[in-house]
Every structure is written in structure tokens, then in C-alpha cells.
Scaffold this motif. Sequence first.
Motif, PDB file in Angstrom:
ATOM      1  N   SER A  52       0.841  -1.196   0.000  1.00  0.00           N
ATOM      2  CA  SER A  52       0.000   0.000   0.000  1.00  0.00           C
ATOM      3  C   SER A  52       0.880   1.251   0.000  1.00  0.00           C
ATOM      4  CB  SER A  52      -0.895   0.017   1.242  1.00  0.00           C
ATOM      5  OG  SER A  52      -1.643  -1.170   1.330  1.00  0.00           O
ATOM      6  N   GLN A 101      -4.910  -6.188   2.047  1.00  0.00           N
ATOM      7  CA  GLN A 101      -5.556  -5.364   1.018  1.00  0.00           C
ATOM      8  C   GLN A 101      -5.531  -6.010  -0.360  1.00  0.00           C
ATOM      9  OE1 GLN A 101      -4.104  -1.351   0.988  1.00  0.00           O
ATOM     10  NE2 GLN A 101      -4.987  -0.859  -0.994  1.00  0.00           N
ATOM     11  N   SER A 129      -7.844  -5.116  -3.632  1.00  0.00           N
ATOM     12  CA  SER A 129      -7.463  -3.971  -4.459  1.00  0.00           C
ATOM     13  C   SER A 129      -6.497  -4.388  -5.556  1.00  0.00           C
ATOM     14  CB  SER A 129      -6.790  -2.896  -3.589  1.00  0.00           C
ATOM     15  OG  SER A 129      -7.655  -2.448  -2.585  1.00  0.00           O
ATOM     16  N   GLN A 135      -3.218  -2.718  -7.671  1.00  0.00           N
ATOM     17  CA  GLN A 135      -2.239  -1.634  -7.719  1.00  0.00           C
ATOM     18  C   GLN A 135      -1.840  -1.456  -9.177  1.00  0.00           C
ATOM     19  OE1 GLN A 135       1.186  -2.321  -5.184  1.00  0.00           O
ATOM     20  NE2 GLN A 135       1.058  -0.222  -4.443  1.00  0.00           N
TER      21      GLN A 135
END
Length: 531
Positions: A36, A63, A106, A108
Motif C-alpha cells: 500500500s 488489502q 485492491s 495496484q
Amino acid sequence: MDIGADEFEQSLPLLQELVLGADFVGLDIEFTGLRSNLSGPQQISLFDLPSEWYLKTRQSVQQFTICQIGLSVFSSIEGESNKYVAHSCNFFLFPTTFGILDSEFSFQASSVQFLNQYGFDYNKFLKNGIPYMNEEQEKKIRHNILTGNWRVRSSLDKDQIKVVIDEVTRWLDLAEEGDWMTLPGITGFQAFEVQLVLRKALPNIWTVLRDQGVIVKKVSKQHRWYLENTSCDRESCWKEKILLSARGFSVFFQMLVKAQKPLVGHNMMMDLLHLHEKFFRPLPESYEDFKLNIHNLFPILIDTKNVTKDVWKELSFPRVSNLSEVYEVLNSDLNPTKDSGPVIIHASKCEKYVETKYPHEAAYDAFLCGSVLLKVAHLLLWRVHGAVPIPEPSFPLYLDVLAPYVNQVNLIRAGVPKINFSGPDHPSIRPPTLILRVRRWPEVSEQQIYREFQNLCKFDVRRLTRSQFLLLTNKFKDARSILKEYRCHPTLQVSLYRYWRHSPDVTCLLEVCGVVIAWALMAFLLGRPRP
């Protein structure tokens, strides 16, 4: 060999047989993101203790998710000296969406771009990914299935279910008793769900699951009653099958754990964090509990990054930056044991990597990990024996020379260079901490100090006082050059940090002690009787 949800359950018996007969297993994992974009004190730093590094990284693992796991199972060939066969498999994974389970994760952008560059098949990940769950999720699903409350929310889109029912209803209007139709492309636990929905909606049909899809047969109500009460395919018999399908890759993970084979990776710390979170249990808050859990799951870990770092220093091999370059050097004439080392062949159906390189494809990198391990182990064995003839090489003999590296996993950007999963972590061997004194630069920030030095070398910066900052690097030469360059700088003065001299806590303690001593001395002098 690429394996998605369609092929996974049929592959399990062969995979289990391969793992049980293996000497060791190479591992590599690709993720939807790595870390993150945390800011300030949440960023990982060379100042971090392993426990601090773990807590920061734990957030990123929660995440993002796994999109591909590569395993390369290495087995020595019986009757052939120092020869190994590698079975390499890519597993595309996608979190289980079933009943109450609906994971969030998520992407990236940099990770997606990176995998795209190397041809990653996102369609296979999204459309045919093998489901998985950890033990905590499995307990919830098992409870819901056994109590009959598992259909909390359909794992198939409601519109898709409606389309299937409409299609079967139209067919029923024209079909005669005994006729059948096929619903192709529905597999896994979703096939069980479709059958349950159809049986509940339409009283004059029966369903069975075959390789080609779900078969729907028109039957009389009397025959339907008979099938419901005598068939081993009735709803009550499906509960374990549904759970098995919903667990997906987690079934194979448990096989891998039970086999207790050495697990080999390259820079594998993030891999281990994700294995724990996605297939075992949510990552604990305690760093020590995490270490203990991983050691119980995989008693023998070997990180080829950790091994090759030492070998490269001692043999003065050319500098390398990734696993592929390590593999190339070990296969070149620079390796004195190139011609006498282990012979590695690809198994049938796994010849994809014989002539072509597929960097950052998980199974290819897993194969490179295993190959590097064998070649480095042979090199270490050769160095140990020197002029004495090397005994007949075998994997147990290789494990003996690799003993100092077992369960030592490389750690990137932290206060220590590696984590020891079978005991206390080793003390840091990083360069010494430097202290920077700033003059005539009011309100200077850590970011400004970082930018000041970044053209020369990279330091992690941490504020100590209003005008003092700590600097830390992982390269001794950088520390030496900055000490030399800035020792007499008019604005920025750098020197070695000494805790007892520079720590604000120590300074405060000394000041307090000084005040106490001064008051005590004054009281003593004033309290003395006058002659």
C-alpha cells in the motif's frame, strides 16, 4: 502447465502424488499489488524492527490478493546420479464467492502494468480462477451448509440464474419424459447451486453433474419422488461436495502442508505472508505468532535470495538484480561446477520452459528457484570438499551444506537483513546510524533532508530533534562517503550516532540527574551547621 478452476479437481490426485514423492517444492506467487502507498511513519524503513516491519506489511497483505501461484515439484530420478525432474504448474486463483463469502481486494496500477508487460492472462484469473478460503472462512461456510442456511446470497448472478430457469422451462414445454438437455460451462460448487435452484423451481425434472456440464432430465413426479428418496445424489449428500469445491486450492494447500517437504522461494517473505492469510488463518497481530505458525506449516524453508547473496560475495560473481540473472550466471562458464552439477529436466506436459523463457510467470520463476537451489547447493558442496573428491551428490547431502541458510528468509528494507523462522532473529549487520545536525535551515522537514542526499545515495531519514535527524542506509560505502563529504559542511554536519551521547531520552535523564544532584548538593551545603 496452466491449471484453472475447470481442470483443478481432476488434477488433485496427480498433484498429491507428485508432492508426496518430491524432494522439495519451488514456489512463486504473483499478486494484485505488493505494498500500500502508506505515508509518513507507516512506510517501511531501515529503522524498523522485524515486528514493526511485519505490522506495516500485514496491512498490505490484507488489502491485495493472489492472482497466480507457481509450483515446481522437484524429484530425483531413481537409478540416475544427481538427476532431477521438475513438474511445473501455474494455478490461477480467485477468492471464493459463496454464500456469505464475498472478499474485497485492491489492484495496484503498477502491479497490473508489470504483469501485463509479461503477458499475464487476466481473463483466466478473473473468469476461471480456482476458489480458495482460509480456515476461519471455512468454519463459517461449513456451519451454514450443515445448518441449511448456506444460500444467504447466490454466488451466481440472479439474472444468470433466471436465464437458466427460463431456458430449461422453454425446453420442458417441448420435451417428453426421458428427454434430457445439457447446461454447459457450469462447474464447481456453482454447478451444485444451479441444480438445487432448478430442482426447487421445477418439480418434473432431475439433474446430474457430468464432465460436459449439468444434465437436466424430464421425469414424472413419481419418478422424481423415488430419486429424491433413494439417490445418493440427493441434497443431503452434496454438503461435503459443495464444501470441497468451495475450498478449492485450499485443499491442495493442506496437502502441501501435510507432506512437510522443503519449500523453496526467492525473496519469499511476501509469499509466506500471503500463504498464511489466504489459506491458513488471518495474519495475527503478534509477529512471534506469525513466525511460529509458518514454522509449524513449513518446517524447512530455503530462500535462494539469502543463499546466493553470500555465495556472490565470496566468489565475486558479476552483480545481478533478479532471479533470472542469478540463474544465467550459475548456468554460465563463470560457475566452476557448471558441468559437474545436477541435471534438471522438465516433465512431460511441462516442456513449455525447455526452450523459451517466461520471466515473472509464476511456474517459470518457481522452476528457476528450484534450479538455483540445486546448483548453488552443488557449488557449496564443491567448496566444502575442495581437492577431496565430492561424494555421490544427493538432495539430503545438499540439505546438509545448506543448513546455515535453512529457515533464514530475506527481508527487504528493515532493521535486520533476514528473519529466522526457527529461532530468535539475528542482530542487525546494517551500516551504523548517522546523525545529521542542521544549522541555519529553520523548519526543515524529513522529505527535504531526503531530497538533499538522494542524488548521492539513498538514506532513510527520521527526525530526532528539531535540528537533528538520523540517517540509515544498507550500504557501508554510502555511509562512509557521506561521513567524508559532510563532516565539515557549514550547514549539514554528519557524524556517527552514539545512543548515550545523542539520544534525547539520555540527554533528558542526564539533565534531570544534574538538577537533582545540584539541589541535593545545595541542600547539603545549606543544611550544614555553622561553626
